[in-house]
Design an enzyme around this catalytic site. Structure first.
Site, mmCIF file in Angstrom:
data_model
loop_
_atom_site.group_PDB
_atom_site.id
_atom_site.type_symbol
_atom_site.label_atom_id
_atom_site.label_comp_id
_atom_site.label_asym_id
_atom_site.label_seq_id
_atom_site.Cartn_x
_atom_site.Cartn_y
_atom_site.Cartn_z
ATOM 1 N N GLU A 262 0.830 -1.205 0.000
ATOM 2 C CA GLU A 262 0.000 0.000 0.000
ATOM 3 C C GLU A 262 0.864 1.255 0.000
ATOM 4 O O GLU A 262 0.485 2.270 -0.587
ATOM 5 C CB GLU A 262 -0.973 -0.001 1.192
ATOM 6 C CG GLU A 262 -1.970 -1.169 1.204
ATOM 7 C CD GLU A 262 -2.730 -1.384 -0.104
ATOM 8 O OE1 GLU A 262 -3.058 -0.385 -0.788
ATOM 9 O OE2 GLU A 262 -2.987 -2.557 -0.460
ATOM 10 N N GLU A 291 -0.347 -0.571 -9.953
ATOM 11 C CA GLU A 291 0.066 -1.818 -9.330
ATOM 12 C C GLU A 291 1.590 -2.006 -9.448
ATOM 13 O O GLU A 291 2.205 -2.638 -8.593
ATOM 14 C CB GLU A 291 -0.700 -2.989 -9.956
ATOM 15 C CG GLU A 291 -0.687 -4.281 -9.166
ATOM 16 C CD GLU A 291 -1.379 -4.218 -7.790
ATOM 17 O OE1 GLU A 291 -2.053 -3.234 -7.478
ATOM 18 O OE2 GLU A 291 -1.203 -5.187 -7.031
HETATM 19 CO CO CO Z 1 -2.463 -3.246 -5.213
#
Ligand code: CO
Length: 498
Positions: A262, A291
């Site tokens: 995160e 990502e």
């Molecule tokens: Co992610």
């Protein structure tokens, strides 16, 4: 007749509404009492509807056309307006009637999926899933495509991505990952106890997570961390980017590596240009690029030898009972355990991609009209056998495990793997361009890596399409070899055959 400032204030008002919605979501996940659920979903849908109306209004269209017809825009201004026009066309392409039918079908399908999970029986979900597939095929027709229907849906999540490209990339990835796994000796793992699966006190884990977030460069003046059932990152502006985590006392990996994951998402959001708030140049490039930032910090930084060198001595001090007698090598092995398993969200960083590729192959075949919902379970189970060597014991641990299809999301899964593959390529480029990066990381100094990501990726927002951004940053299009080289380098030493 409209000025650029009119465009900015119009879009920022929409962003304000969207951020209010996001804040309600954050609260729902983090603090809301159970009883608040019914009105909360009404509140969210009212605000989301307002933002949608504002954005698809005639005013938006007039502003965009009047600015694009004129000649008064700077380069970045023009880019913003062009990207907004693309978003606008994407929103208005489907008629209201279709959108409503799809929304109804999605909520019915979601309920059936829950029912099917309850019964552990895929057959319960089949008719509703078939309806969603049919609607997605219609949607693809309305959105238009050149080569195949699936392209139209991919484009929603990763603009510019085409199945032909993905097919080659994922085909190669699948074969190379399966090859690599077959070269490794994974059996020794079964016998060695996992040092991370002991009781690690909650508060001590939490404190370490906070220290780690700070060390990576996450700014607590413009962020905070809370607990939620599923970790996530949410941004209301680059000056308020929040992360959440969860703590499992019997598994040290869960919280710490999700903090790093995160943190990667959050560092990206904190690095977007504030002056572009509410505008395309102030938002992330794509899901896949987002990502890539989380995986880069989680895996390339967090599962490395340098990470162990910097942090393991401190972890031994913080958790003497758990780690006092553990060697750095054993710890390194345990943060890099790999083992084929049935559940995508619990998969290791190597097998994970086989889970994604299976979903990609199946959903592409569905959307292109080659298989029906009724045939999916057999296809799923056969692929798990072929790629991962696993027998799927029941539907909940098989085709019913993910919520994405029940939400009507087809074309989303591939962005997860793209994230890891981009991460490997970006990290490789960073190592080449930043002199002494390895030494920095061995001293726990993450500043130059973060600065490099800020300058090469974060500050550009959505200026480039994800594929173009990759080329601009690394000099070539996405190439699976960077990921495979990274994985082989690490795992072939850890799991060498005798
Ligand atoms: Co992610």
């Amino acid at each position: 007749m409209y000025k650029y400032t009119d465009y900015v204030s119009h879009l920022q008002r929409i962003a304000d509404v969207n951020c209010a919605t996001a804040l309600l979501h954050w609260d729902l996940e983090v603090y809301m009492p159970k009883g608040g659920a019914a009105f909360r979903s009404q509140q969210i849908s009212t605000l989301a509807g307002m933002a949608h109306e504002m954005f698809t209004s005639e005013k938006t269209q007039k502003i965009l056309h009047s600015l694009l017809d004129g000649n008064n825009l700077s380069g970045p201004e023009r880019r913003n307006v062009e990207l907004t026009l693309w978003d606008y066309q994407r929103e208005v392409k489907l008629d209201k009637d279709f959108v409503e039918r799809q929304a109804t079908a999605r909520s019915e399908a979601f309920n059936k999926w829950m029912e099917a999970r309850e019964a552990n029986d895929y057959a319960v979900f089949v008719p509703q899933l078939q309806t969603l597939i049919d609607l997605a095929r219609q949607e693809a027709d309305m959105r238009r495509y050149e080569a195949e229907p699936y392209d139209a849906l991919l484009d929603l999540y990763e603009r510019g991505l085409r199945a032909a490209f993905l097919d080659k990339l994922f085909g190669e990835s699948r074969d190379k990952i399966i090859d690599l796994v077959s070269e490794l000796n994974l059996t020794s793992l079964v016998e060695t106890p996992n040092t991370l699966k002991q009781q690690y006190p909650k508060d001590a884990q939490w404190d370490f997570g906070i220290e780690l977030l700070k060390a990576l460069g996450y700014d607590f003046n413009t962020g905070r961390q809370d607990i939620s059932p599923h970790p996530f990152t949410i941004a209301f502006s680059p000056q308020d980017v929040r992360v959440t985590t969860r703590v499992k006392e019997d598994d040290f990996l869960t919280m710490t590596w999700s903090c790093m994951h995160e943190a990667g998402h959050a560092l990206y959001e904190q690095g977007l240009p504030s002056e572009q708030y509410g505008l395309p140049l102030g938002t992330s490039a794509s899901l896949g690029i987002h990502e890539s930032q989380s995986r880069l910090w989680e895996n390339h930084v967090g599962r490395s030898r340098s990470f162990v060198k910097v942090w393991f001595p401190e972890l031994q001090e913080r958790f003497p009972e758990n780690l006092g007698d553990v060697t750095p090598d054993a710890f390194y092995r345990d943060i890099n355990r790999i083992q084929p398993n049935l559940i995508r969200t619990e998969a290791d960083e190597l097998h994970y991609h086989l889970h994604v590729i299976i979903r990609y192959e199946i959903e592409r075949a569905c959307i292109n009209g080659n298989v029906s919902a009724g045939e999916l379970k057999d296809l799923w189970n056969a692929k798990y056998k072929e790629y991962l060597g696993l027998d799927v014991p029941d539907d909940n641990r098989g085709i019913l495990q993910d919520v994405h299809w029940a939400h009507g999301s087809f074309g989303y899964f591939p962005t997860y793997s793209l994230g890891s593959f981009y991460a490997a390529q970006f990290y490789h480029a960073a190592s080449n361009r930043i002199n002494g990066l390895e030494e920095d990381l061995e001293q726990g100094n993450y500043t130059r890596l973060l600065d490099w990501l800020r300058q090469n990726i974060h500050c550009h927002g959505r200026e480039l399409l994800p594929g173009d951004l990759c080329r601009a940053v690394t000099g070539e299009i996405l190439n699976i070899d960077y990921f495979i080289d990274y994985a082989r380098d690490k795992y072939s030493t850890l799991y060498a055959r005798d």
